[in-house]
Write a protein that holds these residues in place. Sequence first.
Motif, short mmCIF file in Angstrom:
data_model
loop_
_atom_site.label_atom_id
_atom_site.label_comp_id
_atom_site.label_asym_id
_atom_site.label_seq_id
_atom_site.Cartn_x
_atom_site.Cartn_y
_atom_site.Cartn_z
N PRO A 139 0.83 -1.21 0.00
CA PRO A 139 0.00 0.00 0.00
C PRO A 139 0.86 1.26 0.00
O PRO A 139 2.02 1.25 0.40
N MET A 169 1.94 -0.38 8.40
CA MET A 169 0.69 -0.99 7.95
C MET A 169 -0.27 -1.19 9.11
O MET A 169 -1.48 -0.97 9.00
N ARG A 170 0.29 -1.60 10.24
CA ARG A 170 -0.54 -1.78 11.44
C ARG A 170 -1.17 -0.46 11.88
O ARG A 170 -2.36 -0.39 12.19
N MET A 189 -1.70 2.08 9.93
CA MET A 189 -2.65 2.48 8.90
C MET A 189 -3.98 1.78 9.07
O MET A 189 -5.04 2.40 8.91
N GLU A 190 -3.95 0.50 9.41
CA GLU A 190 -5.19 -0.26 9.54
C GLU A 190 -5.94 0.09 10.82
O GLU A 190 -7.16 0.22 10.82
N THR A 191 -5.22 0.23 11.91
CA THR A 191 -5.89 0.52 13.19
C THR A 191 -6.24 1.98 13.35
O THR A 191 -7.15 2.33 14.08
N TRP A 229 -6.03 -6.85 15.19
CA TRP A 229 -5.55 -6.31 13.91
C TRP A 229 -5.64 -7.39 12.87
O TRP A 229 -5.16 -8.51 13.09
N PRO A 230 -6.28 -7.13 11.73
CA PRO A 230 -6.88 -5.88 11.31
C PRO A 230 -8.20 -5.60 12.02
O PRO A 230 -8.81 -6.52 12.54
N GLY A 283 -11.29 -7.25 9.10
CA GLY A 283 -11.06 -6.93 7.70
C GLY A 283 -9.88 -7.68 7.14
O GLY A 283 -9.17 -8.40 7.84
N TYR A 324 -6.18 -8.47 5.60
CA TYR A 324 -4.83 -8.04 5.89
C TYR A 324 -4.23 -7.38 4.65
O TYR A 324 -4.40 -7.90 3.53
N PRO A 325 -3.56 -6.25 4.80
CA PRO A 325 -2.99 -5.61 3.61
C PRO A 325 -1.83 -6.41 3.05
O PRO A 325 -0.99 -6.90 3.77
N GLN A 351 -2.31 -15.24 6.91
CA GLN A 351 -2.45 -14.12 7.82
C GLN A 351 -1.20 -14.05 8.68
O GLN A 351 -0.73 -15.06 9.18
#
Length: 433
Positions: A83, A390-391, A393-395, A415-416, A420, A422-423, A430
């Motif tokens: 991402p 990324m963590r 960004m997701e949280t 997380w996610p 949702g 996982y990026p 996972q």
Amino acid sequence: MSQPEHGRNPPPNGQPAGENRPNGGNQPQWGNQPQWGNQPQWGGPPGWAAPQSGGQNQNYPGQPAPGWPPGAPYGQPLYVAPPKPGVIPLRPLQFGEILDGSFQTIRRNAASMFGSALIVQAIGAVFIGIVTLGMFQLSMSLESVSSEAEFADAMGPLLAFVAGTLGVSVLIGFLGSVLQGVLVVPVSRSVLNRRTGFKQMWKLAGPGILPLLGVAALLTLGGLLAAAAVIGIAILLFTAMGPGALLFVLPLGLGSVVVFVWIGLKLMLAPAAIVVEGTGVYDGLLRSWNLTKNNWWRIFGITLVVAIMVGIIAQIVQIPVSLASAAIGGVVAPHPDPDSMTSTLVLTTVISTAIGALVGSVTFAFQASVSSLIYMDLRMRRDGLDVELMRLMETGSDPDGIPGGPSTVTRNSVWPPNGGPYPSVPPGQQPQA
């Protein structure tokens, strides 16, 4: 004897009909073997059935259509691009991505980055202007010197102005080292597309101001002591050997420059480490030294190219400024005399220093942004910072903090969020929470 059809029971005596073989079974005749497309597979119907008549494929119930199975072949995971929530993708960076991310960071945080750099450059420009006017007045007074006594009297102010010029350079370097650590705040926040205002930047960098001052003082003092040692050795060699000391002074000077550049690049990331990771002076220097390990030549190449680019841009901007200053001097003082020359010099100095401060603020902000992105790149390569980003960004946790600092996400957190996806992870795989 023909081969028994698949699925039929053998004869009642338990042995297939036909000639007995040593291995206890009969072999099918050569011409009665099943065709290639109809060979049965163990545990199920054939996976590659021959096409049926009429152009229609008749499949067994519950079996997929003939052809490649869905998804990646041979069970390999699908590639998903990392991402890019902000100015850079969340992976180790290339040179072009560092340059592009630096430009975007300045554009998105112009008030904080450009404004802070402009303040420092304005302070330096004021001192440089004062020193320039003082040197001009001193040069005008030296023209009227007619004896050795008057020349000796004039040498005192001359040395004072030289020391003042050196002091201004040291002051600009000192403030630049501090500001480099402060500007890492908007750069790291822009990685997750979080804008940073002027006041917010200084508030977030506040806890690291004292360590930044300590690192800046230590680096400045170390550079001055090293330069003084080299100059002192050169003076001693010239005193003892005369002109022949050049054979030793030139290699000494070149070697000193190489060592200075090597150590400077090794410690270049200390301000960023202090502000982002909240370390002290010693830990920040040690952190920079470890991050740049095995990456010195890459950092040197990026820094050199950026310095050349910045120097060329500054020279291109200064050319019309010099031409404009000459034109202004010709218009204001067509017949030069001491008073008109002084007024012209004041005017042209003010204009050139103002434009120089503007250009210097832009170039300094760009160089500081490049240095900060190099720091983020090395941490993604060595520490797996991209996974932590990324963590975040997701949280969406810690929206007002500095990304990359001490983790605010515990290992027991979900997380996610909301179950949702996982990026950048293929389905069915996972990462560990």
